[in-house]
Design a protein around this motif. Structure first.
Motif, short mmCIF file in Angstrom:
data_model
loop_
_atom_site.label_atom_id
_atom_site.label_comp_id
_atom_site.label_asym_id
_atom_site.label_seq_id
_atom_site.Cartn_x
_atom_site.Cartn_y
_atom_site.Cartn_z
N GLU A 128 6.94 -6.58 4.50
CA GLU A 128 7.70 -5.31 3.96
C GLU A 128 8.02 -5.76 2.44
N GLN A 129 8.43 -6.75 2.36
CA GLN A 129 9.00 -7.27 1.02
C GLN A 129 7.80 -7.35 0.22
N LEU A 132 6.92 -3.48 -0.82
CA LEU A 132 7.86 -3.24 -1.92
C LEU A 132 7.59 -3.58 -3.36
N GLU A 136 6.43 -1.60 -6.74
CA GLU A 136 7.23 -1.40 -8.03
C GLU A 136 6.59 -0.92 -9.24
N LYS A 178 16.99 1.47 -0.44
CA LYS A 178 16.50 1.73 -1.86
C LYS A 178 16.03 3.09 -2.15
N ALA A 221 13.30 4.16 0.61
CA ALA A 221 12.84 3.20 1.32
C ALA A 221 14.07 2.46 2.15
N LEU A 231 9.21 4.63 4.72
CA LEU A 231 8.91 5.30 3.61
C LEU A 231 9.08 6.80 3.58
#
Length: 427
Positions: A128-129, A132, A136, A178, A221, A231
């Motif tokens: 997941e990181q 994301l 960006e 986020k 998110a 999402l």
């Protein structure tokens, strides 16, 4: 691309957009102490609108009419350049989308193919990181603004009087939260409601919504603990209503409604006790304490029923609002985000190309393929921002340096030939 993302995460260059709970809680306490705050602290400098509020076709038509209609060759050259931009970006963003989908596939909660259940929670969190982190640059190119911790603290604390539905958020239930937003507007925002009476004031008159901050698009998110990445993208969301978009929230009744309902229950209970209780005391000779206990139990039951009904109404209201304002979820959001980034990319390049030509015609020493000096970039930025304000009446920050960089990447042959009036090279 995936290797770069993993290296960046490992080196700490790209960090997971996690919320420092202690810092966020401290900011929330600060806003609770303020008397009627109207926006987050330093909001004017923290949020810079970059979204160009025209579709690509609208933008091209306006530029043709204003700058490229004097000669037929100028119009043809400009339209050929626009076509070249479209064809150049198509493959680039299709490749990015394929990489992003491949990275997201193992953690996609909506996939209809066989799923890989071998991922541990730690492995899922790592993927997941990576997703994301890869999103960006797309979010930045799509001209979304990442909302700061200050803005989230404001949204979690401050409630607009127009929002009858309120929710409570337990930060300990989330791994991270986020928000990104674009298209800030200030004006009346009509709340879609399933309760027609809430649109009416006293004597059946219509209630006019007050002006407030809201966004044309908001993307969230969030990752609840022991769950998966969520999402979602929504439209026309007020600044004070961001917390309503989070998963794992609980509907609550506002202090005003609790006070109002309690007063009504007390008044009606007293009236019932005076009119009925006295008769019961005199005719049936029931003890005072027994009667008081009976009425207390009756009022408690009525209060429970009233508050439960109010909470159900607000829950339906929240579901109704999210139903009509949700635009995309999970994997579909990746498609929508990529298309938006592609269009914003094209619009920026087209604006830069057209206004650099105008600067050349005005005698400024700047070349389309060499628009790198700070003076040229600043002149371009001022010219485009003034034109956008004139046509939209909005203050929009144009990313002139990025637009010039993208323009150069299209290739000197294509740009030079379009400047000379010929069609762009396709090689």
């Amino acid at each position: 691309m995936q290797c770069v993302v993993r290296l960046a995460l490992g080196a700490g260059v790209i960090r997971l957009p996690a919320r420092g709970k202690a810092s966020l809680a401290a900011k929330m306490v600060k806003y609770r102490k303020l008397k009627k705050p109207t926006e987050p602290q330093d909001w004017a400098t923290d949020y810079r609108e970059r979204y160009i509020p025209f579709s690509k076709d609208q933008l091209v038509d306006a530029l043709v009419k204003e700058f490229h209609s004097s000669r037929h060759t100028d119009k043809d050259s400009f339209l050929a350049f626009v076509s070249h931009v479209d064809s150049s970006l198509l493959h680039q963003y299709h490749s990015i989308l394929e990489q992003l989908k491949a990275l997201y596939a193992p953690i996609n909660p909506d996939q209809d193919t066989l799923q890989d259940f071998s991922l541990t929670d730690a492995e899922r969190l790592t993927k997941e990181q990576e997703v994301l982190a890869m999103m960006e640059p797309l979010l930045d190119q799509a001209n979304f603004n990442s909302l700061s911790e200050e803005a989230l603290a404001y949204a979690l604390v401050v409630h607009h009087p127009q929002d009858e539905v309120q929710v409570s958020v337990n930060l300990d239930q989330y791994e991270y939260i986020k928000f990104w937003a674009l298209g800030q507007r200030i004006g009346p925002l009509r709340v879609m409601t399933s309760i027609q009476s809430q649109h009416r004031g006293f004597f059946g008159t219509s209630r006019i919504p007050s002006e407030r901050h809201y966004f044309k698009r908001v993307m969230v998110a969030a990752r609840p603990k022991n769950s998966h990445l969520v999402l979602k993208c929504f439209k026309d969301i007020p600044l004070e209503g961001l917390e309503q978009l989070l998963p794992a929230v609980k509907v609550r009744t506002s202090i005003f409604y609790r006070t109002f309902l309690n007063i009504m229950l007390i008044v009606s209970g007293l009236a019932l006790f005076v009119n009925v209780g006295m008769v019961v005391l005199s005719d049936l000779k029931i003890g005072t304490m027994t009667l008081l206990i009976f009425f207390a139990a009756l009022m408690a039951f009525r209060a429970w029923k009233v508050f439960r009904q109010r909470r159900n109404i607000h829950s339906l209201e929240l579901v109704h609002m999210l139903y009509y304002r949700s635009t995309s979820n999970n994997s579909e959001l990746l498609d929508a985000l990529t298309l938006r980034a592609q269009e914003e990319h094209a619009k920026e390049v087209i604006l830069a190309h057209s206004f650099l030509l105008q600067l050349q015609l005005q005698g400024h020493q700047c070349l389309l393929q060499e628009a790198t000096d700070s003076k040229t970039v600043e002149l371009l930025k001022q010219a485009v921002q003034a034109w956008l304000h004139l046509h939209s009446d909005l203050d929009i920050t144009f990313c002139a340096e990025r637009a010039c960089k993208h323009l150069r990447e299209l290739g000197s042959r294509a740009v030079g030939s379009s400047t000379a009036g010929a069609g762009p090279a396709t090689g």
